[in-house]
Design a protein around this motif. Structure first.
Motif, short mmCIF file in Angstrom:
data_model
loop_
_atom_site.label_atom_id
_atom_site.label_comp_id
_atom_site.label_asym_id
_atom_site.label_seq_id
_atom_site.Cartn_x
_atom_site.Cartn_y
_atom_site.Cartn_z
N GLN A 21 0.84 -1.20 0.00
CA GLN A 21 0.00 0.00 0.00
C GLN A 21 0.87 1.25 0.00
O GLN A 21 0.54 2.25 -0.65
CB GLN A 21 -0.91 0.00 1.24
N ALA A 22 2.01 1.20 0.72
CA ALA A 22 2.87 2.37 0.81
C ALA A 22 3.62 2.62 -0.50
O ALA A 22 3.73 3.76 -0.95
CB ALA A 22 3.86 2.21 1.96
N ASP A 23 4.15 1.55 -1.11
CA ASP A 23 4.92 1.70 -2.36
C ASP A 23 4.83 0.40 -3.15
O ASP A 23 5.62 -0.53 -2.93
CB ASP A 23 6.38 2.03 -2.05
N PRO A 24 3.89 0.28 -4.06
CA PRO A 24 3.72 -0.97 -4.81
C PRO A 24 4.88 -1.29 -5.74
O PRO A 24 5.01 -2.42 -6.20
CB PRO A 24 2.43 -0.74 -5.62
N GLN A 25 5.76 -0.33 -6.01
CA GLN A 25 6.90 -0.58 -6.88
C GLN A 25 8.15 -1.00 -6.12
O GLN A 25 9.18 -1.29 -6.73
CB GLN A 25 7.22 0.67 -7.71
N ALA A 26 8.06 -1.07 -4.81
CA ALA A 26 9.23 -1.40 -4.00
C ALA A 26 9.53 -2.90 -4.07
O ALA A 26 8.66 -3.72 -4.38
CB ALA A 26 8.99 -0.98 -2.56
N ALA A 27 10.75 -3.25 -3.79
CA ALA A 27 11.18 -4.65 -3.67
C ALA A 27 11.25 -5.02 -2.19
O ALA A 27 11.39 -4.15 -1.32
CB ALA A 27 12.53 -4.86 -4.33
N TRP A 28 11.15 -6.30 -1.92
CA TRP A 28 11.28 -6.78 -0.54
C TRP A 28 12.70 -6.48 -0.07
O TRP A 28 13.68 -6.78 -0.78
CB TRP A 28 10.98 -8.26 -0.48
N PRO A 29 12.87 -5.88 1.13
CA PRO A 29 14.21 -5.45 1.57
C PRO A 29 15.25 -6.58 1.57
O PRO A 29 16.42 -6.35 1.21
CB PRO A 29 13.94 -4.93 2.99
N ARG A 30 14.88 -7.79 1.95
CA ARG A 30 15.86 -8.88 1.97
C ARG A 30 16.31 -9.25 0.55
O ARG A 30 17.47 -9.65 0.35
CB ARG A 30 15.27 -10.10 2.67
N ASN A 31 15.41 -9.15 -0.43
CA ASN A 31 15.80 -9.43 -1.80
C ASN A 31 16.82 -8.42 -2.31
O ASN A 31 17.70 -8.76 -3.10
CB ASN A 31 14.57 -9.45 -2.71
N LEU A 32 16.70 -7.16 -1.84
CA LEU A 32 17.70 -6.16 -2.20
C LEU A 32 19.01 -6.43 -1.47
O LEU A 32 20.09 -6.33 -2.07
CB LEU A 32 17.18 -4.77 -1.85
N ALA A 33 18.91 -6.76 -0.20
CA ALA A 33 20.13 -6.96 0.59
C ALA A 33 20.97 -8.13 0.08
O ALA A 33 22.21 -8.07 0.11
CB ALA A 33 19.76 -7.18 2.07
N PHE A 34 20.32 -9.18 -0.39
CA PHE A 34 21.06 -10.37 -0.86
C PHE A 34 21.09 -10.46 -2.39
O PHE A 34 21.52 -11.49 -2.92
CB PHE A 34 20.42 -11.62 -0.27
N ASP A 35 20.63 -9.42 -3.08
CA ASP A 35 20.68 -9.37 -4.54
C ASP A 35 20.05 -10.62 -5.16
O ASP A 35 20.67 -11.33 -5.96
CB ASP A 35 22.13 -9.22 -5.02
N ALA A 36 18.79 -10.90 -4.81
CA ALA A 36 18.09 -12.10 -5.31
C ALA A 36 17.91 -12.02 -6.82
O ALA A 36 17.40 -11.02 -7.34
CB ALA A 36 16.74 -12.24 -4.61
N ARG A 37 18.32 -13.08 -7.53
CA ARG A 37 18.25 -13.11 -8.98
C ARG A 37 18.55 -14.52 -9.47
O ARG A 37 18.93 -15.39 -8.69
CB ARG A 37 19.26 -12.14 -9.59
N GLU A 38 18.41 -14.73 -10.78
CA GLU A 38 18.82 -15.98 -11.39
C GLU A 38 19.43 -15.73 -12.76
O GLU A 38 19.18 -14.69 -13.39
CB GLU A 38 17.67 -16.99 -11.50
N SER A 39 20.22 -16.70 -13.21
CA SER A 39 20.84 -16.65 -14.52
C SER A 39 20.78 -18.06 -15.12
O SER A 39 21.08 -19.05 -14.43
CB SER A 39 22.30 -16.19 -14.41
N VAL A 40 20.37 -18.15 -16.41
CA VAL A 40 20.19 -19.45 -17.06
C VAL A 40 20.81 -19.41 -18.45
O VAL A 40 20.60 -18.46 -19.21
CB VAL A 40 18.69 -19.82 -17.19
N GLN A 41 21.55 -20.45 -18.78
CA GLN A 41 22.02 -20.72 -20.14
C GLN A 41 21.73 -22.19 -20.43
O GLN A 41 22.14 -23.07 -19.67
CB GLN A 41 23.51 -20.44 -20.31
N GLN A 42 21.01 -22.45 -21.50
CA GLN A 42 20.64 -23.82 -21.84
C GLN A 42 20.64 -24.00 -23.35
O GLN A 42 20.22 -23.11 -24.09
CB GLN A 42 19.25 -24.18 -21.29
N GLY A 43 21.11 -25.16 -23.79
CA GLY A 43 21.10 -25.48 -25.21
C GLY A 43 20.83 -26.96 -25.42
O GLY A 43 21.26 -27.80 -24.62
N ARG A 44 20.09 -27.27 -26.48
CA ARG A 44 19.80 -28.67 -26.81
C ARG A 44 19.87 -28.86 -28.31
O ARG A 44 19.39 -28.03 -29.09
CB ARG A 44 18.41 -29.09 -26.33
N ILE A 45 20.48 -29.97 -28.72
CA ILE A 45 20.51 -30.35 -30.12
C ILE A 45 19.95 -31.76 -30.24
O ILE A 45 20.24 -32.62 -29.39
CB ILE A 45 21.94 -30.26 -30.70
#
Length: 406
Positions: free
Chosen positions: A268-292
């Motif tokens: 309600q205060a700021d709908p565009q904000a991120a959860w503070p712990r996700n900012l503190a620990f830089d929550a993210r993912e990275s994926v590389q995948q290939g199939r032949i």
């Protein structure tokens, strides 16, 4: 860890008996009178049942979407958009690209903390689900798909440990004449999307290539996303009536930030904000995948057909979770396998008989490490494990048409 999954004889027998004694209660005379139904449903062949069958004759809980359902009028930001049309399929996390889609069919897979479990997912006949029962669709986009079939209920046992259901995706068919298509979408919050596609035939050769690139800063803080996807096919018709095809599919998503969930007061205060712990620990993912993958189809005599295929998949995955101990995940996966299927059509006592017999193999090796997440930086090693799985499947189906209604 080493597991071998061999289908039990009792399950195989029940499948064979069920396929032998499927009753179609639709009157043949009614089907003839209903010209619209006859023209439409009999032209749609369903492949998920292992025996290609017109949709009007199937007693299974099965739904399907064609190319228009998947692409027309869709923004194609997420594969969830067209999948919402399939009854019995629950789709979650459609626009959190760091969490990936979660799929559940009639409750199967609902207890999975992340990803997809208990469902068999294939693209052009090649498995997207691994022998340990996991699956993901982060390498699929509606832009290159030509159809999808959803098989619900116990008949999905034909695909091994996928007791919850089967999602069978297929690429768009190759047109008779060469064609090209380009699409560009832009929007607020740094959203840009480019799609390129070309396909066609020239003599004995056919090709199809698709590329999609997406960039989005995101509505919320810490929701940046970058991804590039490629899907391609090259096939050649052989002089003896056979067909040889090479398939490639790959995705590169170097960053997908996770803003996390907010409490009601914070939203309600700021709908565009991120959860503070996700900012503190830089929550993210990275994926590389290939199939032949390589597929060879060859007629055998006047009534038989042999199909063989092999594939090799590699996946590198990194994840930062919003906590310290063991909060940085790294995964290196190798998944390879193949299958051989023989189909035969003939008659028994002058009644149409169809038989399909085949085997499929899958071998998976995962190297998993977990490190401490030190404010987004890689800390000390907390977990190191090698997982290996082997799946061996044998299947036999027979269909005997004793009567047009039986």
């Amino acid at each position: 860890m080493h597991r071998i999954n061999i289908r039990k004889k009792s399950t195989l027998c029940s499948i064979v008996l069920a396929s032998l004694f499927v009753v179609n209660f639709t009157s043949a005379q009614e089907a003839e009178r209903d010209s619209l139904r006859q023209a439409y449903t009999d032209s749609v062949l369903v492949q998920a049942t292992r025996l290609p069958t017109p949709a009007s004759r199937l007693p299974y809980a099965l739904s399907q979407l064609d190319e228009a359902d998947l692409q027309a009028g869709q923004s194609q930001q997420s594969l969830a958009e067209p999948l919402y049309q399939l009854p019995g399929l629950l789709v979650l996390n459609p626009y959190n690209f760091a969490q990936d889609l979660r799929l559940s069919v009639r409750g199967f897979g609902a207890r999975a903390a992340f990803g997809i479990r208990g469902l068999s997912i294939t693209l052009d006949g090649f498995p997207e689900s691994t022998p340990d029962g996991q699956g993901q669709v982060d390498n699929l986009e509606a832009g290159f798909l030509g159809g999808v079939e959803l098989l619900r209920g116990p008949s999905s046992a034909l695909y091994g440990n996928a007791s919850g259901g089967v999602l069978r995706f297929r690429s768009a068919p190759i047109p008779a004449q060469p064609e090209a298509e380009a699409r560009f979408i832009t929007g607020s919050f740094g959203y840009r999307r480019v799609q390129l596609r070309t396909a066609g035939r020239s003599g004995a050769w056919g090709w199809s290539a698709y590329g999609g690139h997406t960039v989005a800063d995101g509505y919320r803080e810490h929701s940046l996303n970058r991804s590039t996807l490629v899907n391609a096919r090259l096939e050649r018709t052989l002089k003896n009536g056979g067909r040889l095809a090479v398939y490639f599919n790959g995705v590169n998503s170097p960053v997908a930030e996770d803003p996390g969930s907010l409490t009601d007061s914070l939203a309600q205060a700021d709908p565009q904000a991120a959860w503070p712990r996700n900012l503190a620990f830089d929550a993210r993912e990275s994926v590389q995948q290939g199939r032949i993958g390589l597929r060879w189809e060859q007629p055998v005599g006047e009534r038989g057909e042999l199909e063989t295929s092999v594939f090799l998949l590699g996946r590198d995955f990194e994840n930062r979770l919003p906590f310290g101990p063991g909060g940085a995940v790294q995964l290196q996966r190798t998944f390879t396998g193949g299958r051989a299927v023989y189909r035969w059509r003939g008659s028994l006592w002058e009644k149409p008989l169809r038989t399909v017999v085949g085997t499929q193999l899958g071998w998976q090796s995962d190297e998993r490490q977990r490190y401490d997440n030190e404010s987004g930086a890689l800390g000390g090693l907390a977990f190191n494990q090698t997982e290996r799985f082997t799946a061996i499947g044998l299947f036999l189906l027979q269909e005997w048409a004793l009567h047009p209604q039986f």
